[in-house]
Scaffold this motif. Structure first.
Motif, short mmCIF file in Angstrom:
data_model
loop_
_atom_site.label_atom_id
_atom_site.label_comp_id
_atom_site.label_asym_id
_atom_site.label_seq_id
_atom_site.Cartn_x
_atom_site.Cartn_y
_atom_site.Cartn_z
N ILE A 7 58.18 44.56 43.90
CA ILE A 7 57.59 45.57 43.02
C ILE A 7 57.76 45.13 41.56
O ILE A 7 58.87 45.12 41.04
N PRO A 8 56.67 44.72 40.90
CA PRO A 8 56.77 44.35 39.49
C PRO A 8 56.96 45.60 38.62
O PRO A 8 56.17 46.53 38.69
N PRO A 106 56.59 40.14 29.70
CA PRO A 106 55.58 40.61 30.64
C PRO A 106 54.33 39.72 30.58
O PRO A 106 53.48 39.88 29.73
N MET A 107 54.28 38.75 31.50
CA MET A 107 53.21 37.74 31.48
C MET A 107 52.20 37.96 32.59
O MET A 107 51.46 37.04 32.93
N GLY A 108 52.21 39.14 33.23
CA GLY A 108 51.22 39.41 34.27
C GLY A 108 51.82 39.45 35.68
O GLY A 108 52.95 39.00 35.90
N THR A 109 51.01 39.98 36.59
CA THR A 109 51.48 40.20 37.98
C THR A 109 51.85 38.89 38.69
O THR A 109 52.81 38.85 39.46
N GLY A 110 51.08 37.84 38.43
CA GLY A 110 51.35 36.56 39.09
C GLY A 110 52.70 36.03 38.67
O GLY A 110 53.53 35.63 39.49
N ASP A 111 52.94 36.06 37.37
CA ASP A 111 54.21 35.58 36.82
C ASP A 111 55.38 36.42 37.36
O ASP A 111 56.44 35.89 37.68
N ALA A 112 55.16 37.73 37.48
CA ALA A 112 56.21 38.62 38.02
C ALA A 112 56.57 38.22 39.44
O ALA A 112 57.75 38.06 39.77
N LEU A 129 52.07 47.65 43.38
CA LEU A 129 52.05 47.92 41.94
C LEU A 129 52.35 49.40 41.74
O LEU A 129 51.63 50.27 42.26
N PRO A 130 53.44 49.70 41.01
CA PRO A 130 53.93 51.08 40.98
C PRO A 130 53.04 52.08 40.23
O PRO A 130 53.22 53.28 40.40
N ASN A 200 33.59 46.86 44.53
CA ASN A 200 34.76 47.05 45.40
C ASN A 200 35.99 46.50 44.70
O ASN A 200 36.08 45.29 44.44
N ALA A 201 36.93 47.40 44.41
CA ALA A 201 38.10 47.00 43.62
C ALA A 201 39.32 46.78 44.50
O ALA A 201 39.45 47.36 45.58
N VAL A 202 40.20 45.94 43.98
CA VAL A 202 41.51 45.73 44.62
C VAL A 202 42.47 46.77 44.03
O VAL A 202 42.53 46.95 42.82
N ILE A 203 43.20 47.44 44.90
CA ILE A 203 44.20 48.43 44.47
C ILE A 203 45.59 47.84 44.77
O ILE A 203 45.72 46.95 45.60
N GLY A 204 46.60 48.35 44.07
CA GLY A 204 47.91 47.69 44.06
C GLY A 204 48.76 47.66 45.31
O GLY A 204 49.94 48.01 45.29
N ARG A 205 48.21 47.21 46.41
CA ARG A 205 49.00 46.93 47.63
C ARG A 205 48.49 45.61 48.18
O ARG A 205 47.29 45.48 48.46
N TYR A 206 49.37 44.64 48.33
CA TYR A 206 48.96 43.31 48.78
C TYR A 206 49.93 42.82 49.85
O TYR A 206 51.14 42.96 49.69
N ILE A 207 49.41 42.21 50.90
CA ILE A 207 50.26 41.42 51.80
C ILE A 207 49.87 39.97 51.52
O ILE A 207 48.72 39.57 51.71
N LEU A 208 50.84 39.22 51.00
CA LEU A 208 50.55 37.88 50.50
C LEU A 208 51.33 36.81 51.25
O LEU A 208 52.45 37.07 51.70
#
Ligand code: G1P
Length: 271
Positions: A7-8, A106-112, A129-130, A200-208
């Motif tokens: 969770i970033p 804070p450099m972004g979600t990828g960096d987190a 993403l909270p 179609n948007a991506v919302i803050g839940r990912y299985i990576l």
């Protein structure tokens, strides 16, 4: 099996200023309960065993919230208050599952996500993403179910208004699996309306997949000068990694803006 979640939490929360100049937005109560607890409850109910919080020095209050044992022990001894005791028990339960990692810029979600690299044990993990609350249905649990069947990466998805595509990660469908699940052929971070491949948007839940770390390491700064998880996902898709968009069934609430935050309390109070 998906056992770990990231969770970033190091974002500055500028959309919720001025309160976020002194207080982490994730601790703000939504209908009486800190926003982050909704996310934790979703994880626990979905079977997650370990949760990695990416925080920053500025957001140490989050750590304190889960590590205030001395304070509770003292006060519980004095006041034999059942409610307080139960709240403390709950916080202890959360605490046992949480590990803290720092992202001071804070450099972004990828960096987190990259900051948690050495803690990830399995081939796949969950990321939440909270700011994005999904109520009435456990989206993570549903996504894990799809993952267990398809053994691939999954992202939560929702159709958005065309005029707002530049606020989201937007993806293009490859093929349909069923009513709620689609294979993806491309994803773009915050495209302008002309170049958006869909609405179609991506919302803050990912299985990576764990291998995403190898892609993030090589990423250059993207939109807004940040390292975006979307850009790493795009690289993986280009190398034929399977990604599914899961059109979740719950109700989406955006807690990252003041109007969304207010609405979240109102909606949750109706349940
Ligand atoms: C992030 C992601 C974006 C996604 C969005 C969902 O953006 O980068 O792809 O669509 O979350 O809320 P942010 O909200 O951090 O700007």
């Amino acid at each position: 099996m998906i056992r770990q979640a990231i969770i970033p939490l190091a974002g500055l929360g500028t959309r919720l200023l001025p309160i976020t100049s002194v207080f982490p937005k994730e601790l703000l109560p939504i209908n009486g309960k800190p926003g982050i607890e909704y996310i934790l409850d979703e994880c626990i109910e979905a079977g997650i065993k370990e949760i990695i919080f990416i925080i920053s020095k500025k957001k140490k209050l989050i750590k304190k919230y889960f590590n205030n044992d001395k304070f509770y022990k003292k006060i519980i001894k004095k006041k034999k208050d059942k409610r307080l005791f139960n709240e403390y028990k709950k916080i202890q339960k959360y605490k046992k599952m949480i590990k803290f990692v720092y992202q001071n810029k804070p450099m972004g979600t990828g960096d987190a996500v990259l900051k948690a690299k050495n803690l990830i044990k399995d081939n796949f993990f969950l990321m939440l993403l909270p700011d994005d609350l999904i109520i009435k249905r456990n989206c993570s649990k549903d996504m894990i179910r799809v993952h267990n069947k398809k053994k691939c990466s999954i992202m939560a998805s929702m159709r958005v208004n065309k005029n707002t595509v530049n606020r989201w990660g937007i993806y293009a469908k490859q093929s349909t699996i069923n009513k709620n699940n689609f294979y993806i052929k491309d994803v773009v971070e915050k495209p302008d309306i002309k170049s958006a491949p869909s609405n179609n948007a991506v919302i803050g839940r990912y299985i990576l997949p764990k291998k995403i770390f190898l892609k993030i390491i090589k990423l250059k700064k993207g939109k807004g000068g940040e390292i975006h998880i979307t850009d790493a996902i795009r690289k993986l898709i280009n190398e034929d990694e399977l990604f599914v968009a899961h059109a979740f069934k719950g109700k989406y609430l955006d807690c990252g803006t003041m109007s969304g935050y207010i609405k979240s309390s109102q909606e949750i109070s109706k349940i």
